[in-house]
Design a protein around this motif. Structure first.
Motif, PDB file in Angstrom:
ATOM      1  N   ALA A   1       0.833  -1.204   0.000  1.00 49.23           N
ATOM      2  CA  ALA A   1       0.000   0.000   0.000  1.00 49.23           C
ATOM      3  C   ALA A   1       0.870   1.257   0.000  1.00 49.23           C
ATOM      4  O   ALA A   1       1.962   1.266   0.563  1.00 49.23           O
ATOM      5  N   THR A   2       0.372   2.293  -0.661  1.00 47.53           N
ATOM      6  CA  THR A   2       1.046   3.581  -0.637  1.00 47.53           C
ATOM      7  C   THR A   2       0.114   4.619  -0.037  1.00 47.53           C
ATOM      8  O   THR A   2      -1.103   4.582  -0.275  1.00 47.53           O
ATOM      9  N   LEU A   3       0.679   5.515   0.758  1.00 44.94           N
ATOM     10  CA  LEU A   3      -0.094   6.573   1.394  1.00 44.94           C
ATOM     11  C   LEU A   3       0.552   7.912   1.101  1.00 44.94           C
ATOM     12  O   LEU A   3       1.778   8.019   1.051  1.00 44.94           O
ATOM     13  N   SER A   4      -0.285   8.907   0.926  1.00 41.88           N
ATOM     14  CA  SER A   4       0.192  10.258   0.704  1.00 41.88           C
ATOM     15  C   SER A   4      -0.671  11.219   1.507  1.00 41.88           C
ATOM     16  O   SER A   4      -1.892  11.191   1.358  1.00 41.88           O
ATOM     17  N   PRO A   5      -0.066  11.997   2.385  1.00 40.21           N
ATOM     18  CA  PRO A   5       1.353  12.038   2.715  1.00 40.21           C
ATOM     19  C   PRO A   5       1.786  10.772   3.446  1.00 40.21           C
ATOM     20  O   PRO A   5       0.948  10.040   3.972  1.00 40.21           O
ATOM     21  N   SER A   6       3.078  10.551   3.468  1.00 39.06           N
ATOM     22  CA  SER A   6       3.611   9.359   4.133  1.00 39.06           C
ATOM     23  C   SER A   6       3.277   9.401   5.619  1.00 39.06           C
ATOM     24  O   SER A   6       3.399  10.447   6.254  1.00 39.06           O
ATOM     25  N   PRO A   7       2.850   8.267   6.174  1.00 34.60           N
ATOM     26  CA  PRO A   7       2.537   8.230   7.606  1.00 34.60           C
ATOM     27  C   PRO A   7       3.805   8.295   8.450  1.00 34.60           C
ATOM     28  O   PRO A   7       4.896   7.979   7.979  1.00 34.60           O
ATOM     29  N   SER A   8       3.633   8.696   9.688  1.00 33.07           N
ATOM     30  CA  SER A   8       4.747   8.756  10.635  1.00 33.07           C
ATOM     31  C   SER A   8       5.125   7.373  11.134  1.00 33.07           C
ATOM     32  O   SER A   8       6.274   7.110  11.472  1.00 33.07           O
TER      33      SER A   8
ATOM     34  N   CYS B   1      -2.121  -0.694  10.511  1.00 32.72           N
ATOM     35  CA  CYS B   1      -2.683   0.602  10.876  1.00 32.72           C
ATOM     36  C   CYS B   1      -1.604   1.644  10.632  1.00 32.72           C
ATOM     37  O   CYS B   1      -0.476   1.479  11.090  1.00 32.72           O
ATOM     38  N   TRP B   2      -1.951   2.683   9.884  1.00 39.10           N
ATOM     39  CA  TRP B   2      -1.020   3.762   9.587  1.00 39.10           C
ATOM     40  C   TRP B   2      -1.375   4.967  10.443  1.00 39.10           C
ATOM     41  O   TRP B   2      -2.532   5.314  10.605  1.00 39.10           O
ATOM     42  N   HIS B   3      -0.333   5.650  10.992  1.00 37.78           N
ATOM     43  CA  HIS B   3      -0.519   6.787  11.890  1.00 37.78           C
ATOM     44  C   HIS B   3       0.241   8.002  11.372  1.00 37.78           C
ATOM     45  O   HIS B   3       1.332   7.858  10.831  1.00 37.78           O
ATOM     46  N   TRP B   4      -0.332   9.176  11.599  1.00 37.68           N
ATOM     47  CA  TRP B   4       0.348  10.438  11.350  1.00 37.68           C
ATOM     48  C   TRP B   4       0.542  11.129  12.687  1.00 37.68           C
ATOM     49  O   TRP B   4      -0.315  11.039  13.567  1.00 37.68           O
ATOM     50  N   ALA B   5       1.640  11.839  12.838  1.00 36.80           N
ATOM     51  CA  ALA B   5       1.938  12.538  14.092  1.00 36.80           C
ATOM     52  C   ALA B   5       0.910  13.632  14.362  1.00 36.80           C
ATOM     53  O   ALA B   5       0.586  13.914  15.506  1.00 36.80           O
ATOM     54  N   GLU B   6       0.394  14.237  13.308  1.00 39.04           N
ATOM     55  CA  GLU B   6      -0.623  15.271  13.433  1.00 39.04           C
ATOM     56  C   GLU B   6      -1.802  14.908  12.545  1.00 39.04           C
ATOM     57  O   GLU B   6      -1.632  14.244  11.520  1.00 39.04           O
TER      58      GLU B   6
END
Length: 150
Positions: free
Chosen positions: A75-82, A91-96
Motif C-alpha cells: 500500500a502507498t499513502l500520501s502524505p507518508s505516515p509517521s 494501521c497507519w498513523h500520522w503525528a498530526e
C-alpha cells in the motif's frame, strides 16, 4: 483593582474562552471516500481511498479468501505516515491530524475467481489516541465480474 483593569481582564478572558469554543467547533470529523472496485478473474487493480481529518487509518476487515487478495504490504499513502503498526491488518498513523490523506492498495483476483462481491472495511480516526467516538468506518465493495460478459 480599578474598573479599567477589571474590564480589561474580563475582555481578555472572554476572548480566550470564545477562541477555545470556536476552535472546538472547527475540528472536523473524519471521513473516508472511495467506491466499488471491479475486476475480472486474473486481473489486478488498485483500491483508492481518500480520507479527511485523519490521524490514523486501519483496515478493519478484508475478505478472507484466496479469490481476492489485498496487498496491504504494498500500500502507498500520501502524505507518508509517521508510523505503521504491523499486524495482520496494518494501521497507519500520522503525528498530526491530516486534512487529507490518500491510500492506494493493490488488489488482485485469482485466475479461477468466481464472479461475486467481496467487502472490506476501513476505519479512520481524527485523533492520535484512536478514540472510537471520533472515528468513522466505511465498507467498500470489490466486485469480481465474469470476464466473458465484457
Amino acid at each position: 483593582m480599578n474598573r479599567r483593569a477589571l474590564l480589561s481582564s474580563v475582555a481578555v478572558a472572554s476572548i480566550g474562552v470564545s477562541a477555545g469554543c470556536l476552535g472546538a467547533r472547527a475540528q472536523r470529523s473524519p471521513s473516508i471516500g472511495g467506491g466499488t472496485v471491479w475486476l475480472g478473474p486474473g486481473d489486478e487493480t488498485t483500491l483508492s481511498l481518500s480520507a479527511a481529518a485523519v490521524s490514523a487509518i486501519e483496515f478493519e476487515r478484508v475478505p478472507v479468501t484466496e479469490t481476492v487478495v489485498f496487498e496491504t504490504d504494498a500500500a502507498t499513502l500520501s502524505p507518508s505516515p509517521s508510523d505503521r503498526t504491523d499486524s495482520s491488518l496494518p494501521c497507519w498513523h500520522w503525528a498530526e491530524t491530516r486534512s487529507n490523506a490518500d491510500l492506494e492498495v493493490p488488489i488482485r483476483a485469482a485466475e479461477d475467481a468466481e464472479p461475486g462481491e467481496y467487502a472490506d472495511a476501513v476505519t479512520a480516526w481524527a485523533n492520535g489516541d484512536r478514540d472510537d467516538t471520533d472515528s468513522v468506518t466505511k465498507e467498500h465493495t470489490i466486485a469480481v465480474t465474469d470476464s466473458s460478459s465484457d
